[in-house]
Write a protein that holds these residues in place. Structure first.
Motif, mmCIF file in Angstrom:
data_model
loop_
_atom_site.group_PDB
_atom_site.id
_atom_site.type_symbol
_atom_site.label_atom_id
_atom_site.label_comp_id
_atom_site.label_asym_id
_atom_site.label_seq_id
_atom_site.Cartn_x
_atom_site.Cartn_y
_atom_site.Cartn_z
ATOM 1 N N PHE A 49 2.975 5.534 2.691
ATOM 2 C CA PHE A 49 2.197 4.427 2.123
ATOM 3 C C PHE A 49 3.055 3.615 1.160
ATOM 4 N N VAL A 50 3.758 4.302 0.264
ATOM 5 C CA VAL A 50 4.614 3.614 -0.705
ATOM 6 C C VAL A 50 5.728 2.861 0.007
ATOM 7 N N ALA A 51 6.387 3.519 0.954
ATOM 8 C CA ALA A 51 7.491 2.883 1.665
ATOM 9 C C ALA A 51 7.021 1.645 2.432
ATOM 10 N N GLU A 52 5.826 1.731 3.038
ATOM 11 C CA GLU A 52 5.274 0.585 3.762
ATOM 12 C C GLU A 52 4.968 -0.565 2.802
ATOM 13 N N ARG A 53 4.309 -0.256 1.692
ATOM 14 C CA ARG A 53 3.932 -1.306 0.746
ATOM 15 C C ARG A 53 5.155 -1.976 0.126
ATOM 16 N N VAL A 54 6.179 -1.183 -0.141
ATOM 17 C CA VAL A 54 7.360 -1.722 -0.808
ATOM 18 C C VAL A 54 8.335 -2.348 0.189
ATOM 19 N N GLY A 55 8.481 -1.729 1.354
ATOM 20 C CA GLY A 55 9.535 -2.155 2.260
ATOM 21 C C GLY A 55 9.137 -3.000 3.437
ATOM 22 N N SER A 56 7.912 -2.866 3.928
ATOM 23 C CA SER A 56 7.501 -3.562 5.141
ATOM 24 C C SER A 56 7.258 -5.044 4.854
ATOM 25 N N PRO A 57 7.680 -5.950 5.743
ATOM 26 C CA PRO A 57 8.226 -5.731 7.084
ATOM 27 C C PRO A 57 9.745 -5.654 7.144
ATOM 28 N N SER A 58 10.396 -5.529 5.985
ATOM 29 C CA SER A 58 11.855 -5.530 5.970
ATOM 30 C C SER A 58 12.446 -4.255 6.559
ATOM 31 N N VAL A 59 11.675 -3.161 6.519
ATOM 32 C CA VAL A 59 12.162 -1.881 7.045
ATOM 33 C C VAL A 59 11.117 -1.289 7.980
ATOM 34 N N ARG A 135 6.110 5.432 -10.432
ATOM 35 C CA ARG A 135 7.524 5.793 -10.590
ATOM 36 C C ARG A 135 8.173 6.009 -9.232
ATOM 37 N N ILE A 136 7.431 6.658 -8.328
ATOM 38 C CA ILE A 136 7.951 6.868 -6.980
ATOM 39 C C ILE A 136 8.193 5.530 -6.295
ATOM 40 N N ALA A 137 7.272 4.590 -6.463
ATOM 41 C CA ALA A 137 7.432 3.269 -5.868
ATOM 42 C C ALA A 137 8.696 2.585 -6.385
ATOM 43 N N GLU A 138 8.958 2.713 -7.663
ATOM 44 C CA GLU A 138 10.161 2.101 -8.236
ATOM 45 C C GLU A 138 11.423 2.758 -7.699
ATOM 46 N N SER A 139 11.391 4.089 -7.518
ATOM 47 C CA SER A 139 12.545 4.800 -6.970
ATOM 48 C C SER A 139 12.794 4.409 -5.516
ATOM 49 N N VAL A 140 11.708 4.317 -4.752
ATOM 50 C CA VAL A 140 11.831 3.920 -3.347
ATOM 51 C C VAL A 140 12.374 2.498 -3.257
ATOM 52 N N ALA A 141 11.887 1.611 -4.106
ATOM 53 C CA ALA A 141 12.358 0.233 -4.096
ATOM 54 C C ALA A 141 13.852 0.156 -4.387
ATOM 55 N N ALA A 142 14.297 0.929 -5.378
ATOM 56 C CA ALA A 142 15.724 0.923 -5.717
ATOM 57 C C ALA A 142 16.570 1.400 -4.541
ATOM 58 N N ALA A 143 16.102 2.428 -3.846
ATOM 59 C CA ALA A 143 16.840 2.934 -2.698
ATOM 60 C C ALA A 143 16.832 1.938 -1.542
ATOM 61 N N LEU A 144 15.699 1.266 -1.345
ATOM 62 C CA LEU A 144 15.596 0.301 -0.250
ATOM 63 C C LEU A 144 16.503 -0.910 -0.467
ATOM 64 N N THR A 145 16.703 -1.295 -1.709
ATOM 65 C CA THR A 145 17.607 -2.418 -1.956
ATOM 66 C C THR A 145 19.046 -2.056 -1.613
ATOM 67 N N GLU A 146 19.340 -0.757 -1.572
ATOM 68 C CA GLU A 146 20.679 -0.315 -1.180
ATOM 69 C C GLU A 146 20.843 -0.356 0.338
ATOM 70 N N VAL A 147 19.788 -0.007 1.075
ATOM 71 C CA VAL A 147 19.899 0.015 2.540
ATOM 72 C C VAL A 147 19.565 -1.344 3.156
ATOM 73 N N ALA A 148 18.896 -2.213 2.407
ATOM 74 C CA ALA A 148 18.574 -3.560 2.882
ATOM 75 C C ALA A 148 18.862 -4.560 1.769
ATOM 76 N N PRO A 149 20.133 -4.704 1.371
ATOM 77 C CA PRO A 149 20.462 -5.544 0.209
ATOM 78 C C PRO A 149 20.079 -7.005 0.380
ATOM 79 N N ASP A 150 20.036 -7.483 1.620
ATOM 80 C CA ASP A 150 19.661 -8.884 1.836
ATOM 81 C C ASP A 150 18.178 -9.136 1.614
ATOM 82 N N LYS A 151 17.387 -8.060 1.475
ATOM 83 C CA LYS A 151 15.950 -8.179 1.245
ATOM 84 C C LYS A 151 15.557 -7.753 -0.166
ATOM 85 N N THR A 152 16.540 -7.708 -1.070
ATOM 86 C CA THR A 152 16.289 -7.193 -2.420
ATOM 87 C C THR A 152 15.153 -7.921 -3.123
#
Length: 221
Positions: A49-59, A135-152
């Motif tokens: 749920f967190v990964a979808e809310r933070v990362g989708s549709p970029s990931v 806090r988990i959402a913030e951690s996931v977001a930080a990690a996602l900006t590393e794997v998808a830097p163009d979508k930061t």
């Protein structure tokens, strides 16, 4: 007098839906989704749920527990192990799903986040505290900006929105429970320790923190 309600073994995950529901190590990167987007493998619904809310549709997000009746004892299929191996990021909880933690250690090639770091108690159901889920959402977001830097920028914007929603939910919980006269709740599965700590409630679980544990005569009494 205590309030009482009974819920199925996976009921904690249903509550996580109402909530919305760290160390990183990196070897060679994963292969990503078929459409070229970075891929994320999440070990349970709240983390997906967190990964979808933070990362989708970029990931592209894969919920490893989607076909499981009980995410506590998730047993991975070869296909799911392959998803872990190919993921650019794995979000999991080592104190909640040991089989997933073992698979991550043996097969993950991308980045990883173990959210067990958010739990300082014996209760692994950290997503039931909105502030911990934030806090988990913030951690996931930080990690996602590393794997998808163009979508930061998009990732950070979505993460800020989710964290704001969770803070508002925390405020609603506090306001709604402030005048609650009965603060003891009897539940079938003792999964609400973080919720209790956050809002001054007392949950008595019949079966303990593991949903398949046999209740003791003392608990039944």
């Amino acid at each position: 007098m205590a309030l009482m309600f009974v819920m199925p073994a996976g009921g904690g995950l249903a509550v996580a839906a109402a909530v919305g529901v760290l160390a990183g190590g990196c070897a060679q990167s994963g292969t990503g989704a078929e459409d070229g987007r970075p891929s994320v493998a999440a070990s349970s619904y709240p983390l997906a749920f967190v990964a979808e809310r933070v990362g989708s549709p970029s990931v592209d997000v894969v919920d490893l527990s989607a076909s499981s009746t009980d995410s506590h004892d998730l047993e991975l299929t070869p296909h799911q192990v392959g998803a872990i191996a190919q993921a650019d990021l794995v979000v999991y909880q080592s104190d909640y799903q040991p089989a997933v933690a073992e698979a991550v250690e043996q097969h993950a090639n991308g980045a990883r986040i173990d959210v067990a770091a958010e739990s300082d108690t014996a209760d692994p159901h950290v997503w039931l505290d909105p502030t911990l889920l934030g806090r988990i959402a913030e951690s996931v977001a930080a990690a996602l900006t590393e794997v998808a830097p163009d979508k930061t920028a998009d990732i950070e914007r979505r993460a800020d929105g989710l964290v704001a929603e969770l803070r508002a939910l925390d405020d609603e919980f506090r306001a709604g429970l402030a005048r609650c006269q009965r603060r003891t709740v009897v539940v079938s599965h003792d999964a609400f320790g973080h919720l209790a700590d956050r809002y001054g409630l007392h949950f008595t679980g019949i079966a303990g923190t593991e949903p398949d544990a046999e209740p003791s005569p003392a608990r039944l009494g």
